[in-house]
Motif scaffolding. Structure first.
Motif, PDB file in Angstrom:
ATOM      1  N   SER A 221      -4.759   2.121 -16.755  1.00 54.91           N
ATOM      2  CA  SER A 221      -4.111   2.640 -15.551  1.00 54.91           C
ATOM      3  C   SER A 221      -5.049   2.537 -14.359  1.00 54.91           C
ATOM      4  CB  SER A 221      -3.706   4.103 -15.743  1.00 54.91           C
ATOM      5  OG  SER A 221      -3.514   4.386 -17.087  1.00 54.91           O
ATOM      6  N   LEU A 222      -6.348   2.774 -14.646  1.00 49.66           N
ATOM      7  CA  LEU A 222      -7.339   2.698 -13.586  1.00 49.66           C
ATOM      8  C   LEU A 222      -7.366   1.292 -13.005  1.00 49.66           C
ATOM      9  CD1 LEU A 222      -9.237   4.898 -12.586  1.00 49.66           C
ATOM     10  CD2 LEU A 222     -11.014   3.932 -14.018  1.00 49.66           C
ATOM     11  N   LYS A 223      -7.319   0.319 -13.918  1.00 48.98           N
ATOM     12  CA  LYS A 223      -7.399  -1.062 -13.467  1.00 48.98           C
ATOM     13  C   LYS A 223      -6.114  -1.510 -12.783  1.00 48.98           C
ATOM     14  CE  LYS A 223      -9.013  -3.827 -16.517  1.00 48.98           C
ATOM     15  NZ  LYS A 223      -9.799  -4.879 -17.171  1.00 48.98           N
ATOM     16  N   ALA A 224      -4.988  -0.944 -13.247  1.00 46.22           N
ATOM     17  CA  ALA A 224      -3.722  -1.313 -12.627  1.00 46.22           C
ATOM     18  C   ALA A 224      -3.735  -0.929 -11.155  1.00 46.22           C
ATOM     19  CB  ALA A 224      -2.566  -0.621 -13.340  1.00 46.22           C
ATOM     20  N   ARG A 225      -4.429   0.155 -10.845  1.00 43.75           N
ATOM     21  CA  ARG A 225      -4.539   0.576  -9.447  1.00 43.75           C
ATOM     22  C   ARG A 225      -5.424  -0.368  -8.657  1.00 43.75           C
ATOM     23  NH1 ARG A 225      -6.024   6.882  -8.800  1.00 43.75           N
ATOM     24  NH2 ARG A 225      -5.346   7.501 -10.866  1.00 43.75           N
ATOM     25  N   LEU A 226      -6.267  -1.067  -9.369  1.00 44.95           N
ATOM     26  CA  LEU A 226      -7.324  -1.819  -8.706  1.00 44.95           C
ATOM     27  C   LEU A 226      -7.073  -3.309  -8.620  1.00 44.95           C
ATOM     28  CD1 LEU A 226     -10.541  -0.310 -10.237  1.00 44.95           C
ATOM     29  CD2 LEU A 226      -9.908  -0.323  -7.839  1.00 44.95           C
ATOM     30  N   GLY A 227      -6.313  -3.848  -9.564  1.00 41.50           N
ATOM     31  CA  GLY A 227      -6.253  -5.300  -9.683  1.00 41.50           C
ATOM     32  C   GLY A 227      -7.439  -5.771 -10.494  1.00 41.50           C
ATOM     33  N   THR A 228      -7.395  -7.017 -10.884  1.00 43.62           N
ATOM     34  CA  THR A 228      -8.438  -7.500 -11.774  1.00 43.62           C
ATOM     35  C   THR A 228      -9.527  -8.279 -11.057  1.00 43.62           C
ATOM     36  OG1 THR A 228      -7.100  -9.434 -12.199  1.00 43.62           O
ATOM     37  CG2 THR A 228      -6.941  -7.647 -13.784  1.00 43.62           C
ATOM     38  N   THR A 229      -9.227  -8.731  -9.835  1.00 43.67           N
ATOM     39  CA  THR A 229     -10.207  -9.542  -9.115  1.00 43.67           C
ATOM     40  C   THR A 229     -10.357  -9.034  -7.687  1.00 43.67           C
ATOM     41  OG1 THR A 229      -9.455 -11.458 -10.375  1.00 43.67           O
ATOM     42  CG2 THR A 229     -10.835 -11.895  -8.455  1.00 43.67           C
ATOM     43  N   VAL A 230     -11.574  -9.036  -7.209  1.00 44.11           N
ATOM     44  CA  VAL A 230     -11.822  -8.699  -5.821  1.00 44.11           C
ATOM     45  C   VAL A 230     -12.270  -9.960  -5.112  1.00 44.11           C
ATOM     46  CG1 VAL A 230     -13.187  -7.330  -4.207  1.00 44.11           C
ATOM     47  CG2 VAL A 230     -12.497  -6.347  -6.400  1.00 44.11           C
ATOM     48  N   LEU A 231     -11.560 -10.271  -4.010  1.00 42.78           N
ATOM     49  CA  LEU A 231     -11.840 -11.472  -3.238  1.00 42.78           C
ATOM     50  C   LEU A 231     -12.399 -10.988  -1.910  1.00 42.78           C
ATOM     51  CD1 LEU A 231     -11.131 -14.480  -3.698  1.00 42.78           C
ATOM     52  CD2 LEU A 231      -9.014 -14.051  -2.459  1.00 42.78           C
ATOM     53  N   GLU A 232     -13.577 -11.481  -1.556  1.00 41.55           N
ATOM     54  CA  GLU A 232     -14.166 -11.019  -0.297  1.00 41.55           C
ATOM     55  C   GLU A 232     -14.494 -12.209   0.603  1.00 41.55           C
ATOM     56  OE1 GLU A 232     -16.228  -6.707  -1.304  1.00 41.55           O
ATOM     57  OE2 GLU A 232     -17.416  -8.532  -1.517  1.00 41.55           O
ATOM     58  N   LEU A 233     -14.031 -12.147   1.855  1.00 41.95           N
ATOM     59  CA  LEU A 233     -14.306 -13.203   2.829  1.00 41.95           C
ATOM     60  C   LEU A 233     -15.169 -12.613   3.926  1.00 41.95           C
ATOM     61  CD1 LEU A 233     -11.216 -13.577   1.691  1.00 41.95           C
ATOM     62  CD2 LEU A 233     -11.232 -15.493   3.291  1.00 41.95           C
ATOM     63  N   THR A 234     -16.269 -13.275   4.195  1.00 42.45           N
ATOM     64  CA  THR A 234     -17.150 -12.787   5.251  1.00 42.45           C
ATOM     65  C   THR A 234     -17.024 -13.711   6.451  1.00 42.45           C
ATOM     66  OG1 THR A 234     -18.638 -12.174   3.490  1.00 42.45           O
ATOM     67  CG2 THR A 234     -19.499 -12.032   5.733  1.00 42.45           C
ATOM     68  N   PHE A 235     -16.760 -13.106   7.633  1.00 35.97           N
ATOM     69  CA  PHE A 235     -16.624 -13.899   8.850  1.00 35.97           C
ATOM     70  C   PHE A 235     -17.826 -13.680   9.750  1.00 35.97           C
ATOM     71  CE2 PHE A 235     -12.437 -13.426   7.103  1.00 35.97           C
ATOM     72  CZ  PHE A 235     -11.897 -14.686   7.260  1.00 35.97           C
ATOM     73  N   SER A 236     -17.882 -14.495  10.824  1.00 41.77           N
ATOM     74  CA  SER A 236     -19.066 -14.428  11.678  1.00 41.77           C
ATOM     75  C   SER A 236     -19.124 -13.114  12.463  1.00 41.77           C
ATOM     76  CB  SER A 236     -19.105 -15.615  12.628  1.00 41.77           C
ATOM     77  OG  SER A 236     -17.837 -15.717  13.269  1.00 41.77           O
ATOM     78  N   ASP A 237     -17.963 -12.552  12.819  1.00 45.30           N
ATOM     79  CA  ASP A 237     -17.985 -11.262  13.515  1.00 45.30           C
ATOM     80  C   ASP A 237     -16.707 -10.473  13.232  1.00 45.30           C
ATOM     81  OD1 ASP A 237     -16.044 -12.495  15.076  1.00 45.30           O
ATOM     82  OD2 ASP A 237     -17.561 -13.241  16.483  1.00 45.30           O
ATOM     83  N   GLU A 238     -16.654  -9.274  13.777  1.00 45.83           N
ATOM     84  CA  GLU A 238     -15.561  -8.370  13.479  1.00 45.83           C
ATOM     85  C   GLU A 238     -14.210  -8.849  14.034  1.00 45.83           C
ATOM     86  OE1 GLU A 238     -16.929  -4.334  13.768  1.00 45.83           O
ATOM     87  OE2 GLU A 238     -14.878  -3.585  13.580  1.00 45.83           O
ATOM     88  N   PRO A 239     -14.153  -9.311  15.291  1.00 44.26           N
ATOM     89  CA  PRO A 239     -12.859  -9.776  15.819  1.00 44.26           C
ATOM     90  C   PRO A 239     -12.271 -10.906  14.986  1.00 44.26           C
ATOM     91  CG  PRO A 239     -14.462  -9.540  17.598  1.00 44.26           C
ATOM     92  CD  PRO A 239     -15.211  -9.316  16.327  1.00 44.26           C
ATOM     93  N   THR A 240     -13.125 -11.873  14.584  1.00 42.75           N
ATOM     94  CA  THR A 240     -12.632 -12.968  13.750  1.00 42.75           C
ATOM     95  C   THR A 240     -12.078 -12.423  12.448  1.00 42.75           C
ATOM     96  OG1 THR A 240     -14.614 -14.070  14.572  1.00 42.75           O
ATOM     97  CG2 THR A 240     -13.230 -15.305  13.026  1.00 42.75           C
ATOM     98  N   ALA A 241     -12.775 -11.439  11.880  1.00 41.03           N
ATOM     99  CA  ALA A 241     -12.332 -10.845  10.618  1.00 41.03           C
ATOM    100  C   ALA A 241     -10.975 -10.169  10.797  1.00 41.03           C
ATOM    101  CB  ALA A 241     -13.381  -9.850  10.115  1.00 41.03           C
ATOM    102  N   LEU A 242     -10.829  -9.443  11.919  1.00 40.06           N
ATOM    103  CA  LEU A 242      -9.563  -8.739  12.159  1.00 40.06           C
ATOM    104  C   LEU A 242      -8.423  -9.730  12.368  1.00 40.06           C
ATOM    105  CD1 LEU A 242     -10.739  -5.754  14.382  1.00 40.06           C
ATOM    106  CD2 LEU A 242      -9.786  -5.677  12.049  1.00 40.06           C
ATOM    107  N   ASP A 243      -8.751 -10.815  13.050  1.00 39.35           N
ATOM    108  CA  ASP A 243      -7.777 -11.877  13.274  1.00 39.35           C
ATOM    109  C   ASP A 243      -7.313 -12.444  11.929  1.00 39.35           C
ATOM    110  OD1 ASP A 243      -6.323 -13.683  14.903  1.00 39.35           O
ATOM    111  OD2 ASP A 243      -7.802 -15.246  14.378  1.00 39.35           O
ATOM    112  N   ALA A 244      -8.283 -12.732  11.059  1.00 38.61           N
ATOM    113  CA  ALA A 244      -7.963 -13.271   9.738  1.00 38.61           C
ATOM    114  C   ALA A 244      -7.146 -12.269   8.933  1.00 38.61           C
ATOM    115  CB  ALA A 244      -9.256 -13.627   8.995  1.00 38.61           C
ATOM    116  N   LEU A 245      -7.510 -10.972   9.057  1.00 34.58           N
ATOM    117  CA  LEU A 245      -6.799  -9.932   8.319  1.00 34.58           C
ATOM    118  C   LEU A 245      -5.311  -9.951   8.680  1.00 34.58           C
ATOM    119  CD1 LEU A 245      -6.992  -7.360   6.497  1.00 34.58           C
ATOM    120  CD2 LEU A 245      -7.188  -6.046   8.623  1.00 34.58           C
ATOM    121  N   THR A 246      -5.020 -10.059   9.993  1.00 36.66           N
ATOM    122  CA  THR A 246      -3.632 -10.094  10.444  1.00 36.66           C
ATOM    123  C   THR A 246      -2.890 -11.266   9.820  1.00 36.66           C
ATOM    124  OG1 THR A 246      -4.655  -9.470  12.538  1.00 36.66           O
ATOM    125  CG2 THR A 246      -2.255  -9.748  12.515  1.00 36.66           C
ATOM    126  N   ARG A 247      -3.542 -12.428   9.848  1.00 37.35           N
ATOM    127  CA  ARG A 247      -2.940 -13.634   9.281  1.00 37.35           C
ATOM    128  C   ARG A 247      -2.658 -13.472   7.784  1.00 37.35           C
ATOM    129  NH1 ARG A 247      -3.752 -17.743  13.031  1.00 37.35           N
ATOM    130  NH2 ARG A 247      -5.606 -17.007  14.071  1.00 37.35           N
TER     131      ARG A 247
END
Lengths: 329, 263
Positions: A221-247
Motif C-alpha cells: 500500500s505504501l508503494k502504491a501511494r508512491l509509484g515504483t519509479t522516480v523520474l527527476e529532470l534538472t533544468f538550468s534554472d527555476e523558470p525553465t523548470a516551471l515552464d517544463a512542469l506546465t508542459r
C-alpha cells in the motif's frame, strides 16, 4: 496476547532532544516489522527501550506480554539484539564470542556447544570459528553479531540497521537469513534507513519521524501511494523548470517542481519518460540531467509529510546526462 | 526453554556470569601482547629502576636496605596503576556497544562489573608472583615469616581490588578509553608518588606530609611494610583494611549505579 510486540504512546527525552514523542505500533507474531526513518527519527531509541537498555519516560511497551519496565528479566529472556555497530569482542574468536553469550544466557554446556557450531554453519563462519574477530571483515563481524543475538533462540529479534556498511552481497545474505528466521516463527523488529530493505523484508512498515509514527502500513500500500519509479529532470534554472512542469502537466502526467528540479513518480516509467521528453523538447530548453531511480526513504517522506527526510540518501543512477554533470540537488 | 539449566539461587548465577565475563577479559591478555607486556614489564622495570637507579640516593631511616623498604611500595604502586585496566576496559566495551548487548541479555546485572574486577584481581596475582621473584632476585628479603608475607600480599590484592572499583566507575562515567586514561593519571600520580611507597614521608615538606602520611597508598604501603619487615603491625593493617573497605563501600554502589544508568 495477540501481538509479539506492543508499543503505546512511548516517550523519551534526552536533555533537549525529544527522542520519542508518543510512538505506538503493534507487531504480529512471526512477522517482520520495519521501522523506517532517517537518522535521529527515534528508531534506535525505540529498540533500546524494547531491549530494556533504557527506561522510557512515559507510555507502555510489552514484548510477548511482558512489560519492559516492570518485568525486564522476562523481556531479556525472550529477546535477541543485534546493534548498529557489531557488538562482539574483537579479542575473542567467533566461537568464544558465541560461547560467552551462551554461558551468560545459561545454556547448558552441551546445548551451548551444539548451538554455537550450528550458528557458525548457518552464518558461514565455520572456517573462521577459531580466529580472533579482530581479523574479520566488516561483513563477517556483522554476521557474527546477528548470530550472537540468536544463541539462546529468542522468539523476538531486534535488528537495528543490520545491513549498514554491508556490501550488496552481504545484504542479500542477511536478508535471506532473516526470512528463514521468520519462517521458523521468530518475530523480527527491523530498523532501517533503506526503503528497499523494509520493502523486501517487512510485512508491515512504520515510517517514523521526530519520534512519532507518521504512517503504518503494508509495503504494497505504501508503494502504491508512491509509484515504483522516480523520474527527476534538472533544468538550468527555476523558470525553465516551471515552464517544463506546465508542459508535462498538460500531458496529464502528475509532476511537481522544486527549484530547478521536476519530479515525477510513476509506475509506468518507460511510457512516461517518452512523453515527458517529448513535452520538454518543444521549446529547446532541454534538461541538464535526467535521473531515474527507485523511490527512497526521502520520497516516502516527501509524499507523506511534505518535507525531506533529515538525513538524505541519494541513490539515483543517471540515465542521461548533459556535459555539465553538476545538477543533481 | 528446555535446554536452559536452572539456577535457583541468584547468587549462583551472579557468580557464574561474573566468572564467564572475567574469563573473557583474561583472554584479552593472551590475544593482545601489549596488554600483557604493559602489565608485567612495567612493574619489573620499576623494581629494577628504583633498586639500582634511585636506590643509591634514597636513604630510608631504619636498619633495612632500601630494596626491603621499596618492595612493599612497588607492590602497592603496581596494583594501583593496574586498576586503570578496569577504566580502559569498561570504557572500551561501552564504546564498542558490547555493554548494550550485555544489558539486553538475561544475565546477572552485576556480572559485567564483577567480571572486570575479578579479571584484574587474577592478573594482579600473576603480577605479584612475578614481581616477588624479581624482588627476591635483586636482594629483597622478608624479615618476618611466610604467614606475614602472605598476609601482606593479600592486603596488596585487596587494595588493588578496591581500586579496580574506583576505576570501573571512572571508565563508565567517561565512556572513552583514551579519556579514561587521561582522567585516571592526575588522580593516580599524586596518590602513588606523594606517598610512602618509594620514600619515607618524613623527607617531604611539612604541608605535604599531612596528606602523604594518611592517604590510602601510604597507609597500605606502610601496613605491608610492617608485615614484611616486622615492628608494630596491628594499627597499620587496620588502617589499610579500613581504607579498602571505605573505598569499596563508596565505589561499588557508584559503579553499579552508573552501569545501570549508563546510556
Amino acid at each position: 496476547m495477540a501481538h509479539a510486540i506492543s508499543v503505546e504512546g512511548l516517550t523519551k527525552r534526552f536533555r533537549r532532544l525529544q527522542a520519542l514523542d508518543g510512538i505506538s505500533f503493534q507487531v504480529d507474531r512471526a512477522t517482520v516489522f520495519g521501522l523506517l526513518g532517517p537518522n535521529g527519527a527515534g528508531k534506535t531509541t525505540t529498540v533500546r527501550v524494547l531491549a530494556t537498555i533504557i527506561r522510557p519516560d512515559g507510555g507502555r511497551a510489552e514484548v510477548l506480554g511482558h512489560d519492559v519496565v516492570h518485568d525486564p528479566e522476562s523481556v531479556r529472556a525472550s529477546i535477541g539484539l543485534a546493534g548498529q555497530y557489531a557488538a562482539v569482542d574483537p579479542n575473542l574468536t567467533a566461537l568464544e564470542n558465541l560461547r560467552l553469550v551462551g554461558q551468560l544466557t545459561a545454556l547448558g554446556r552441551r546445548a551451548l556447544h551444539e548451538r554455537a557450531w550450528e550458528l557458525l554453519e548457518i552464518f558461514g563462519l565455520k572456517e573462521a570459528a577459531n580466529r580472533p574477530v579482530r581479523t574479520f571483515s566488516g561483513g563477517m563481524r556483522r554476521r557474527l553479531d546477528v548470530a550472537a543475538a540468536l544463541v539462546h533462540r529468542p522468539p523476538v529479534l531486534f535488528l537495528d540497521e543490520p545491513t549498514t556498511g554491508l556490501d550488496i552481497e552481504g545484504r542479500r545474505e542477511l536478508w535471506k537469513m532473516i526470512r528463514d528466521l521468520v519462517q521458523s516463527g521468530t518475530t523480527v523488529l527491523l530498523t532501517t534507513q533503506y526503503l528497499e530493505e523494509a520493502d523486501r523484508l517487512a510485512d508491515r512498515i512504520a515510517v517514523i519521524d521526530g519520534g512519532k509514527v507518521v504512517v503504518d502500513d503494508r509495503p504494497e500500500s505504501l508503494k502504491a501511494r508512491l509509484g515504483t519509479t522516480v523520474l527527476e529532470l534538472t533544468f538550468s534554472d527555476e523558470p525553465t523548470a516551471l515552464d517544463a512542469l506546465t508542459r508535462i502537466q498538460s500531458m496529464g502526467i502528475q509532476a511537481e517542481a522544486e527549484r530547478e528540479l521536476v519530479r515525477i513518480t510513476t509506475s509506468d516509467s518507460a511510457a512516461v519518460l517518452l512523453n515527458v521528453l517529448r513535452a520538454v523538447d518543444v521549446n529547446g530548453a532541454p534538461p541538464k540531467a535526467i535521473s531515474m531511480r527507485e523511490p527512497t526513504l526521502d520520497d516516502v517522506f516527501l509524499a507523506i509529510t511534505g518535507h525531506h527526510a533529515k538525513a538524505r540518501e541519494d541513490q539515483s543512477r543517471p540515465v542521461l546526462s548533459s556535459p555539465q554533470p553538476k545538477g543533481a540537488p | 526453554m528446555s535446554q536452559r539449566t536452572a539456577f535457583r539461587h541468584p547468587w549462583t548465577r551472579a557468580l557464574r556470569d561474573g566468572v564467564a565475563v572475567a574469563r573473557r577479559n583474561l583472554i584479552a591478555y593472551r590475544r593482545v601482547p601489549q596488554l600483557l607486556v604493559f602489565s608485567t614489564i612495567q612493574p619489573v622495570i620499576f623494581v629494577l629502576m628504583f633498586r639500582y637507579v634511585f636506590g643509591g640516593a634514597i636513604r630510608p631511616t631504619g636498619r633495612f636496605p632500601y630494596v626491603d623498604f621499596l618492595m612493599p611500595g612497588i607492590f602497592v604502586q603496581t596494583v594501583v596503576f593496574g586498576s586503570m585496566a578496569a577504566a580502559i576496559g569498561l570504557a572500551t566495551d561501552m564504546q564498542s556497544g558490547l555493554l548494550e548487548r550485555f544489558r539486553s541479555l538475561p544475565m546477572a546485572r552485576s556480572a559485567v562489573l564483577t567480571g572486570r574486577t575479578l579479571a584484574d584481581l587474577t592478573r594482579n596475582v600473576g603480577v605479584a608472583v612475578l614481581m616477588s621473584g624479581v624482588g627476591f632476585a635483586v636482594g629483597f628479603r622478608i624479615h618476618t615469616n611466610t604467614v606475614a608475607f602472605l598476609a601482606g600480599m593479600l592486603l596488596v590484592l585487596l587494595f588493588g581490588y578496591a581500586f579496580s572499583w574506583i576505576f570501573a566507575s571512572v571508565g563508565l562515567f567517561v565512556g572513552d578509553p583514551e579519556a579514561a586514561q587521561a582522567a585516571a593519571f592526575p588522580v593516580m600520580a599524586p596518590l602513588v608518588f606523594a606517598s610512602s611507597a618509594f620514600i619515607p614521608v618524613s623527607s617531604m615538606p611539612g604541608w605535604l606530609q599531612a596528606f602523604a602520611a594518611h592517604q590510602p597508598v601510604s597507609v597500605t604501603a606502610t601496613a605491608v611494610r610492617s608485615l614484611f619487615l616486622g615492628g608494630p603491625t596491628a594499627n597499620n593493617v587496620i588502617g589499610a583494611v579500613a581504607w579498602c573497605v571505605g573505598i569499596l563501600v563508596v565505589a561499588f554502589p557508584l559503579a553499579v549505579w552508573r552501569y545501570r544508568n549508563a546510556v
